[in-house]
Design a protein around this motif. Structure first.
Motif, PDB file in Angstrom:
ATOM      1  N   SER A  48     104.548  71.588  79.975  1.00 29.36           N
ATOM      2  CA  SER A  48     105.389  70.491  80.457  1.00 29.36           C
ATOM      3  C   SER A  48     106.129  69.831  79.308  1.00 29.36           C
ATOM      4  O   SER A  48     105.742  69.948  78.146  1.00 29.36           O
ATOM      5  N   PHE A  49     107.192  69.113  79.667  1.00 33.09           N
ATOM      6  CA  PHE A  49     107.955  68.336  78.691  1.00 33.09           C
ATOM      7  C   PHE A  49     108.510  67.108  79.401  1.00 33.09           C
ATOM      8  O   PHE A  49     109.099  67.216  80.465  1.00 33.09           O
ATOM      9  N   PHE A  50     108.289  65.933  78.814  1.00 27.23           N
ATOM     10  CA  PHE A  50     108.728  64.675  79.425  1.00 27.23           C
ATOM     11  C   PHE A  50     109.716  63.971  78.487  1.00 27.23           C
ATOM     12  O   PHE A  50     109.371  63.016  77.795  1.00 27.23           O
ATOM     13  N   PRO A  51     110.955  64.425  78.454  1.00 30.70           N
ATOM     14  CA  PRO A  51     111.922  63.913  77.474  1.00 30.70           C
ATOM     15  C   PRO A  51     112.319  62.463  77.675  1.00 30.70           C
ATOM     16  O   PRO A  51     112.817  61.820  76.745  1.00 30.70           O
ATOM     17  N   ASN A  52     112.094  61.921  78.880  1.00 29.02           N
ATOM     18  CA  ASN A  52     112.532  60.556  79.183  1.00 29.02           C
ATOM     19  C   ASN A  52     111.387  59.573  79.354  1.00 29.02           C
ATOM     20  O   ASN A  52     111.614  58.421  79.745  1.00 29.02           O
ATOM     21  N   LEU A  53     110.161  59.986  79.069  1.00 27.33           N
ATOM     22  CA  LEU A  53     109.002  59.126  79.276  1.00 27.33           C
ATOM     23  C   LEU A  53     109.047  57.918  78.346  1.00 27.33           C
ATOM     24  O   LEU A  53     109.158  58.055  77.134  1.00 27.33           O
ATOM     25  N   GLN A  54     108.937  56.707  78.953  1.00 29.52           N
ATOM     26  CA  GLN A  54     109.012  55.470  78.187  1.00 29.52           C
ATOM     27  C   GLN A  54     107.750  54.622  78.296  1.00 29.52           C
ATOM     28  O   GLN A  54     107.481  53.802  77.419  1.00 29.52           O
ATOM     29  N   TYR A  55     106.982  54.805  79.349  1.00 30.46           N
ATOM     30  CA  TYR A  55     105.766  54.012  79.553  1.00 30.46           C
ATOM     31  C   TYR A  55     104.637  54.938  79.969  1.00 30.46           C
ATOM     32  O   TYR A  55     104.786  55.747  80.885  1.00 30.46           O
ATOM     33  N   LEU A  56     103.479  54.792  79.291  1.00 30.29           N
ATOM     34  CA  LEU A  56     102.310  55.594  79.615  1.00 30.29           C
ATOM     35  C   LEU A  56     101.082  54.700  79.671  1.00 30.29           C
ATOM     36  O   LEU A  56     100.795  53.959  78.731  1.00 30.29           O
ATOM     37  N   GLU A  57     100.357  54.777  80.782  1.00 30.96           N
ATOM     38  CA  GLU A  57      99.106  54.039  80.937  1.00 30.96           C
ATOM     39  C   GLU A  57      98.064  54.978  81.531  1.00 30.96           C
ATOM     40  O   GLU A  57      98.307  55.613  82.555  1.00 30.96           O
ATOM     41  N   THR A  58      96.921  55.075  80.878  1.00 28.47           N
ATOM     42  CA  THR A  58      95.848  55.926  81.377  1.00 28.47           C
ATOM     43  C   THR A  58      94.542  55.156  81.375  1.00 28.47           C
ATOM     44  O   THR A  58      94.312  54.292  80.529  1.00 28.47           O
TER      45      THR A  58
END
Length: 401
Positions: A285-295
């Motif tokens: 996978s590739f997430f070129p536009n990811l700006q917010y990550l919460e896990t």
């Protein structure tokens, strides 16, 4: 210049969008203020999950306008006297066009506040509720957000339900009240925001067992739904046992900007979960536009795979682990290094840090020059958690020294 004044006034009124009382006062100023404030009031009035945040009198006033469009002859046959204050003059606005948000909780509130009889029959309530849905589905063409987190599904019997859901762009659903056939039958497409939760609020044992039996198949269809909407999805929030959902959709989420993964697995995180399938799909996978990550309650290798496969645009990360998982020296070290190498634009960071890796936080300050706030948790010698909020590198140097 008058156009400029209207534009400035519109900006000011928009700042009051969640203050219905103030907006109502603005409507009474003059015609210009009224024309600008009415759409804002109607658009945001229903955004709250709980209708009771607004006064009962205010809710009744808005409901009364909605009821103006209901088929009064049909309702009068059921001894439902509506609207409570009939409107004789022609309405100045097409109010139904201002709706952008809908939740069954609000429809339930409309029914409860409006039926005048002390003890209405279940049939009367159903007919009334169904007519409201019919009205909204046919007249409110601008509804983009649907909040399906209550055990209400009468609207599924409306003849134009599929047409209505084809226009939904933001969807929130509670799997506790879902059955697998519903997602399939609605054919939901082109959504940009998806939130899935499992509130576990139902005390009915039979319903709970039914939900648990349905959950695997439901999660399978959720995965299919995400895959079919992968091109348009920008925001995904999953708050349930996420490993029941196949991660096959991840390689297709090229436009994803906002991702929350909360693994609600009933405390079985360390005993029963196989993450190999997740690793397999995340590596492709590739997430070129990811700006917010919460896990929350995910293994570190899953978290740093997501970060590693992002496009370097992440501005905020929030990572939470259980107390039992904080003794993870090697994994935590790699996670810190992955963040420092791949998140140069990060502004806010929240995570757990193993005490032995505290010195590595300096790498984050060195490489992430836009960082304004870092909030981390570590364990002290007494095995008690200790939290620190470090605003800049000088504060960090003073703390570790």
């Amino acid at each position: 210049m008058s156009k400029l004044i209207d534009d400035i006034l519109l900006l000011i009124l928009t700042e009051l969008r969640f203050d219905s009382a103030s907006l109502y006062s603005c409507i009474l100023v003059n015609r210009t203020w009224c024309c600008l404030a009415i759409p804002i009031l109607w658009k945001y009035f229903f955004y709250s999950y709980n209708p009771c945040v607004h006064k009962e009198e205010s809710r009744k006033k808005l409901y009364n306008i909605i009821f103006h469009f209901l088929p009064k002859d049909k309702l009068s046959e059921l001894n439902i006297n509506l609207p409570s204050n009939p409107i004789s003059n022609k309405l100045l606005f097409n109010y139904m066009d201002f709706f952008t948000y809908l939740s069954p909780i609000w429809i339930e509130d409309m029914v409860q506040l409006s039926i005048k009889t002390d003890s209405p029959s279940v049939q009367e309530e159903y007919v009334f509720e169904f007519e409201i849905y019919q009205l909204i589905f046919s007249k409110c063409k601008n509804i983009k957000y649907f909040d399906w987190i209550k055990n209400k599904s009468l609207f599924l019997f409306c003849p134009n339900v599929k047409e209505f859901f084809s226009g939904i762009r933001q969807l929130k659903i509670n799997v506790e009240y879902m059955i697998p056939e519903l997602l399939f039958s609605l054919g939901i497409i082109n959504i940009t925001d998806l939130e899935v939760i499992n509130s576990k609020d139902n005390d009915d044992l039979i319903s709970l067992i039914r939900m648990k039996n349905n959950l695997p198949l439901l999660c399978e269809q959720l995965s299919d739904m995400i895959s079919s909407n992968a091109i348009t999805l920008k925001k995904i929030i999953l708050r349930l046992t996420i490993t029941l959902i196949s991660p096959s959709f991840f390689p297709s989420l090229a436009n994803l900007q906002y991702l929350i993964l909360y693994n609600d697995d009933d405390g079985e995180f360390y005993n029963s979960i196989n993450w190999q399938e997740w690793e397999l799909y995340l590596r492709t996978s590739f997430f070129p536009n990811l700006q917010y990550l919460e896990t929350s309650y995910l293994p570190c290798n899953i978290e740093y795979l997501i970060i590693e496969r992002s496009g370097g645009k992440i501005s905020e990360i929030n990572i939470c682990h259980t107390l039992e998982s904080r003794d993870y020296l090697i994994e935590n070290e790699k996670l810190i290094n992955i963040i420092s190498m791949n998140c140069s634009k990060i502004i806010r960071l929240t995570m757990d840090i193993n005490p032995n890796n505290l010195n590595l936080v300096g790498n984050i300050f060195s490489n992430c020059v836009h960082l304004k706030k870092i909030y981390y948790t570590k364990e002290n010698n007494n095995s008690m958690s200790d939290t620190k909020d470090v605003v800049n590198s000088k504060d960090y140097e003073q703390y570790v020294n």
